[in-house]
Design an enzyme around this catalytic site. Structure first.
Site, mmCIF file in Angstrom:
data_model
loop_
_atom_site.group_PDB
_atom_site.id
_atom_site.type_symbol
_atom_site.label_atom_id
_atom_site.label_comp_id
_atom_site.label_asym_id
_atom_site.label_seq_id
_atom_site.Cartn_x
_atom_site.Cartn_y
_atom_site.Cartn_z
ATOM 1 N N GLU A 193 -1.276 -6.152 -22.156
ATOM 2 C CA GLU A 193 -0.053 -6.797 -21.690
ATOM 3 C C GLU A 193 0.870 -7.116 -22.861
ATOM 4 O O GLU A 193 0.444 -7.185 -24.017
ATOM 5 C CB GLU A 193 -0.387 -8.096 -20.943
ATOM 6 C CG GLU A 193 -1.114 -7.864 -19.646
ATOM 7 C CD GLU A 193 -1.458 -9.149 -18.912
ATOM 8 O OE1 GLU A 193 -1.914 -9.037 -17.767
ATOM 9 O OE2 GLU A 193 -1.281 -10.258 -19.471
ATOM 10 N N CYS A 231 -1.192 0.109 -18.837
ATOM 11 C CA CYS A 231 -2.316 0.055 -17.898
ATOM 12 C C CYS A 231 -3.553 0.683 -18.541
ATOM 13 O O CYS A 231 -3.450 1.544 -19.423
ATOM 14 C CB CYS A 231 -1.978 0.800 -16.618
ATOM 15 S SG CYS A 231 -0.634 0.071 -15.662
ATOM 16 N N GLU A 261 -5.617 2.805 -17.217
ATOM 17 C CA GLU A 261 -5.688 4.230 -16.933
ATOM 18 C C GLU A 261 -4.813 5.025 -17.897
ATOM 19 O O GLU A 261 -5.226 6.077 -18.398
ATOM 20 C CB GLU A 261 -5.239 4.509 -15.487
ATOM 21 C CG GLU A 261 -6.074 3.802 -14.439
ATOM 22 C CD GLU A 261 -5.544 2.418 -14.060
ATOM 23 O OE1 GLU A 261 -5.819 1.979 -12.932
ATOM 24 O OE2 GLU A 261 -4.861 1.771 -14.885
ATOM 25 N N CYS A 269 -2.101 1.713 -10.136
ATOM 26 C CA CYS A 269 -0.712 1.557 -9.692
ATOM 27 C C CYS A 269 -0.103 2.937 -9.439
ATOM 28 O O CYS A 269 -0.680 3.966 -9.809
ATOM 29 C CB CYS A 269 0.094 0.785 -10.734
ATOM 30 S SG CYS A 269 0.454 1.709 -12.250
ATOM 31 N N CYS A 275 0.346 5.105 -12.581
ATOM 32 C CA CYS A 275 -0.918 5.654 -13.098
ATOM 33 C C CYS A 275 -1.477 6.731 -12.183
ATOM 34 O O CYS A 275 -2.090 7.685 -12.649
ATOM 35 C CB CYS A 275 -1.933 4.538 -13.325
ATOM 36 S SG CYS A 275 -1.563 3.592 -14.824
#
Length: 134
Positions: free
Chosen positions: A45, A54, A56, A87, A90
């Site tokens: 983050e 992310c 992934e 998401c 991804c």
């Protein structure tokens, strides 16, 4: 379907390295490349939320950096009440490097597991066929 246990174990371990000071939602991902090598990633983050990465996406970047170019299987794990799904962004990133029937294992830290495929996660994926004039 190949045994996803090694992927879940690798994703579980890397999840603990996630940098998630804002959401406290740590995610781990592990990819098996066509070479058989495992590539891992965790969410990172940033205080400017859209600038995070992310798990992934991190695993895909590690896969490419490691010399693999195709995903043969992927697992994603998080501490959530049900298996966490990638998401939308991804899902498209995974579809770039995987076939529709590539196995996807979604898991929770308390042992719930869901098996699916890339095509089930992203039906109608935008792919290179759209870029070819016929």
């Amino acid at each position: 379907m190949p045994d996803p246990d090694d992927l879940i174990a690798a994703a579980t371990k890397v999840r603990l390295r996630a940098h998630a000071p804002y959401s406290q939602f740590q995610v781990g991902a592990a990819i098996r490349g066509e070479s058989g090598a495992l590539h891992i990633g965790c969410n990172v983050e940033n205080v400017a939320y859209p600038e995070g990465t992310c798990a992934e996406a991190g695993a895909i970047a590690a896969m490419i950096a490691g010399g693999d170019t195709r995903i043969s299987a992927i697992a994603v794990i998080a501490d959530s009440p049900r298996p966490v799904s990638p998401c939308g962004g991804c899902r498209q990133k995974i579809a770039e490097f995987a076939d529709g029937d590539t196995p996807v294992t979604l898991a929770t830290t308390d042992g719930h597991v869901q098996h699916t495929t890339v095509a089930a996660l992203l039906p109608g994926a935008f792919d290179q066929d759209y870029m070819t004039k016929g």
